[in-house]
Design a protein around this motif. Structure first.
Motif, PDB file in Angstrom:
ATOM      1  N   THR A  69       0.837  -1.203   0.000  1.00 28.65           N
ATOM      2  CA  THR A  69       0.000   0.000   0.000  1.00 28.65           C
ATOM      3  C   THR A  69       0.872   1.253   0.000  1.00 28.65           C
ATOM      4  N   SER A  75      -1.630   0.143  -4.128  1.00 30.23           N
ATOM      5  CA  SER A  75      -2.882  -0.243  -3.489  1.00 30.23           C
ATOM      6  C   SER A  75      -3.902  -0.667  -4.537  1.00 30.23           C
ATOM      7  N   THR A 105      -4.580   2.862   1.128  1.00 27.80           N
ATOM      8  CA  THR A 105      -3.523   3.865   1.059  1.00 27.80           C
ATOM      9  C   THR A 105      -3.533   4.748   2.303  1.00 27.80           C
TER      10      THR A 105
END
Length: 207
Positions: A69, A75, A105
């Protein structure tokens, strides 16, 4: 990538049967594979199984989240499975992927702060090298084909299962394809385990 229905690790597939989490994986192997084929469980479930199970779950898996992420793009990769959910209409697939991307994120910094992670990619790579590749009880700088020598054991499956959950993602590709001796050792080990897992030949391996 991650399972559509299960978002944690480890995850292992045996003949298209997905098994989630450490305890169920061990139970499945013991009940369905070792007993069925009259395998000596001491040869497959070794004294270091708990050690690598705990390391995989509490150290390796923890480092994976901030790595997959690290950016919106990474992500977004994680939600690629939504394109294959045919039960959803196109709008639902797009919305789910975008919403999931944003949520993951935003959570990145919280996870990094919680575990005092600064540079997630460098720290993941350094941890793999120190704890797994260089350790004499691990791959021992490539002197061991598997964790316990020339025989694949459940310890290998535990570590492999966590790494396999991000296969194909940028984080995985960068670690595996890094042009360093240690990373080449990791890639060879991963491919060795991968070649054994689909048919469960690992429980039939001989010294």
């Amino acid at each position: 990538s991650f399972s559509k229905d299960y978002k944690k690790v480890p995850i292992v597939e045996f003949d298209d049967i997905q098994i989630n989490d450490s305890a169920p994986i061990i139970n499945y192997i013991t009940e369905n594979l070792i007993k069925k084929d009259n395998i000596n469980s001491n040869q497959f479930i070794t004294k270091d199984t708990n050690k690598w199970d705990e390391w995989s779950e509490k150290k390796l898996a923890v480092m994976l989240y901030p790595n997959i992420t690290r950016s919106m793009n990474e992500s977004y990769e994680c939600f690629g499975y939504t394109e294959d959910v045919l039960e959803w209409n196109p709008i639902t697939r797009i919305f789910t992927r975008l919403a999931g991307t944003l949520a993951m994120t935003l959570a990145n910094s919280k996870i990094k702060n919680k575990y005092n992670i600064i540079n997630e990619r460098e720290e993941l790579n350094a941890m793999l090298i120190k704890d797994f590749i260089e350790d004499k009880n691990g791959l021992n700088n490539g002197n061991n084909k598997y964790i316990n020598g020339n025989i694949i054991t459940l310890s290998d499956i535990m570590v492999y299962g966590v790494l396999h959950s991000i296969e194909g993602l940028t984080a995985f590709n960068e670690i595996m394809n890094k042009d360093e001796p240690a990373n080449k050792i990791l890639k060879i080990w991963y491919q060795n385990v991968q070649n054994q897992v689909p048919s469960c030949e690992m429980i039939k391996a001989k010294a």
